[in-house]
Design a protein around this motif. Structure first.
Motif, mmCIF file in Angstrom:
data_model
loop_
_atom_site.group_PDB
_atom_site.id
_atom_site.type_symbol
_atom_site.label_atom_id
_atom_site.label_comp_id
_atom_site.label_asym_id
_atom_site.label_seq_id
_atom_site.Cartn_x
_atom_site.Cartn_y
_atom_site.Cartn_z
ATOM 1 N N THR A 13 -4.761 -7.701 -33.352
ATOM 2 C CA THR A 13 -5.531 -8.600 -34.206
ATOM 3 C C THR A 13 -4.652 -9.484 -35.083
ATOM 4 O O THR A 13 -5.085 -10.539 -35.520
ATOM 5 C CB THR A 13 -6.487 -7.804 -35.120
ATOM 6 N N LYS A 83 -7.015 -7.285 -23.113
ATOM 7 C CA LYS A 83 -7.002 -8.303 -24.158
ATOM 8 C C LYS A 83 -6.920 -9.684 -23.518
ATOM 9 O O LYS A 83 -5.958 -9.990 -22.801
ATOM 10 C CB LYS A 83 -5.828 -8.090 -25.107
ATOM 11 N N GLY A 134 -6.029 3.698 -34.685
ATOM 12 C CA GLY A 134 -6.689 2.570 -35.320
ATOM 13 C C GLY A 134 -7.567 1.864 -34.303
ATOM 14 O O GLY A 134 -8.430 2.481 -33.681
ATOM 15 N N THR A 135 -7.318 0.553 -34.089
ATOM 16 C CA THR A 135 -8.061 -0.191 -33.074
ATOM 17 C C THR A 135 -7.860 0.442 -31.703
ATOM 18 O O THR A 135 -8.767 0.472 -30.872
ATOM 19 C CB THR A 135 -7.607 -1.651 -33.058
ATOM 20 N N CYS A 186 -10.723 6.273 -31.372
ATOM 21 C CA CYS A 186 -10.207 5.055 -32.004
ATOM 22 C C CYS A 186 -11.275 4.433 -32.910
ATOM 23 O O CYS A 186 -12.448 4.823 -32.891
ATOM 24 C CB CYS A 186 -9.761 4.051 -30.945
ATOM 25 N N GLY A 187 -10.856 3.447 -33.692
ATOM 26 C CA GLY A 187 -11.785 2.802 -34.621
ATOM 27 C C GLY A 187 -13.027 2.232 -33.963
ATOM 28 O O GLY A 187 -14.153 2.484 -34.419
ATOM 29 N N PRO A 188 -12.898 1.453 -32.875
ATOM 30 C CA PRO A 188 -14.095 0.928 -32.211
ATOM 31 C C PRO A 188 -15.015 2.019 -31.672
ATOM 32 O O PRO A 188 -16.236 1.829 -31.628
ATOM 33 C CB PRO A 188 -13.517 0.081 -31.075
ATOM 34 N N SER A 197 -17.049 2.079 -39.972
ATOM 35 C CA SER A 197 -15.758 2.739 -39.830
ATOM 36 C C SER A 197 -15.817 4.151 -40.394
ATOM 37 O O SER A 197 -16.733 4.504 -41.151
ATOM 38 C CB SER A 197 -14.672 1.945 -40.564
#
Length: 290
Positions: A13, A83, A134-135, A186-188, A197
């Motif tokens: 990001t 991505k 994280g992400t 993961c976060g998502p 979150s």
């Protein structure tokens, strides 16, 4: 003039850019959004040029997967990734072409593992596992100053996991495996289940217990395979208040107490804080100089 190093922590990001000296002083820093390769890398090159052109080397600690085989025509580029736009993009070429100095590259988690082993939470211990949650989820292992690598870099976020009995219906978010560790923790994946979150979930919400269960079991696996002197947990998910202690308890339970040393000394937060990524890039840059 003292040697200067260009540092890049390339994330999905945002890119964090820095300029540092050999004493690890970071005296310029910038963040730019991760959009397309042309836009993002072009903006990074121009920012570094604005800080001066006299660099000894660049270090890049990047999201993956990466082509890290020096003999490969695609060395330093992003391997196939979900991505958009980034598959095949060379991360090193723009800096080599503009500045004409060595450019070292490795994964962001490998860079963080190296910096934490050299200067952070694992300094002087001999071996460090760094895991970021994280992400995405990724891990790097450093032993006696050397990073673990096989045919490519480790993909620790994609190990298969048992399912928590209260979480059997969630398919997972990984586009490759569904319910691997990354797809579950993961976060998502947190947001996909509960709409916010982990840190935003109310006190006592079962989501925190479920995520700690998954991470704890993953750490129990990594601990028995690698036996690191220290496990460092980074990333936004693990920064959730109270989660670290829950993870420690779950890791201990998962391994039935089969753990060397005290659990609160084995599993720790980053010693370098938000600088672990940039200092990882610096450690890589140091190694690129003959």
């Amino acid at each position: 003039m003292a040697a200067r190093f260009g540092l890049i922590e390339a994330g999905g990001t945002k890119f964090v850019l820095g300029v540092a000296d050999a004493e690890r002083t970071i005296y310029a820093r910038e963040r730019i959004p991760t959009t397309t390769p042309d836009e993002t890398l072009g903006a990074a090159v121009e920012w570094f040029a604005a800080q001066g052109a006299d660099y000894a080397a660049f270090g890049i600690a990047s999201f993956g997967p990466l082509d890290l085989e020096p003999a490969s025509p695609g060395y330093g580029s992003v391997r196939p990734t979900p991505k958009p736009h980034w598959s095949g993009a060379s991360l090193i070429a723009p800096f080599q072409e503009r500045f004409g100095v060595p450019v070292a590259i490795d994964t962001d988690v490998n860079g963080a593992a190296l910096s934490e082993a050299l200067w952070g939470a694992g300094a002087g211990l001999g071996s460090v596992l760094y895991l970021t949650i994280g992400t995405g989820i990724g891990g790097g292992f450093c032993s006696d100053g050397q990073l673990l690598r096989g045919l490519s870099h480790p993909e620790m976020g994609h190990i298969r996991m048992p399912r928590h009995p209260e979480d059997l219906d969630f398919a997972g978010t990984c586009p490759f495996h569904g319910d691997c560790l990354e797809g579950l923790a993961c976060g998502p994946a947190v947001i996909a289940r509960w709409g916010m979150s982990l840190s935003e979930l109310p006190e006592g919400h079962p989501g925190k217990r479920i995520i700690a269960w998954y991470i704890g079991r993953a750490l129990a696996t990594f601990q028995t395979v690698l036996e690191p002197a220290r496990i460092v947990l980074g990333g936004g998910v693990t920064a959730t208040k109270g989660l670290l202690d829950m993870i420690r308890a779950e890791a201990l339970a998962a391994n039935g107490g089969y753990t060397v040393g005290k659990i609160d000394e084995l599993i720790v937060p980053p010693g370098l804080g938000d600088n672990a990524g940039l200092l990882g890039a610096l450690a890589l840059a140091f190694r690129s100089i003959p």
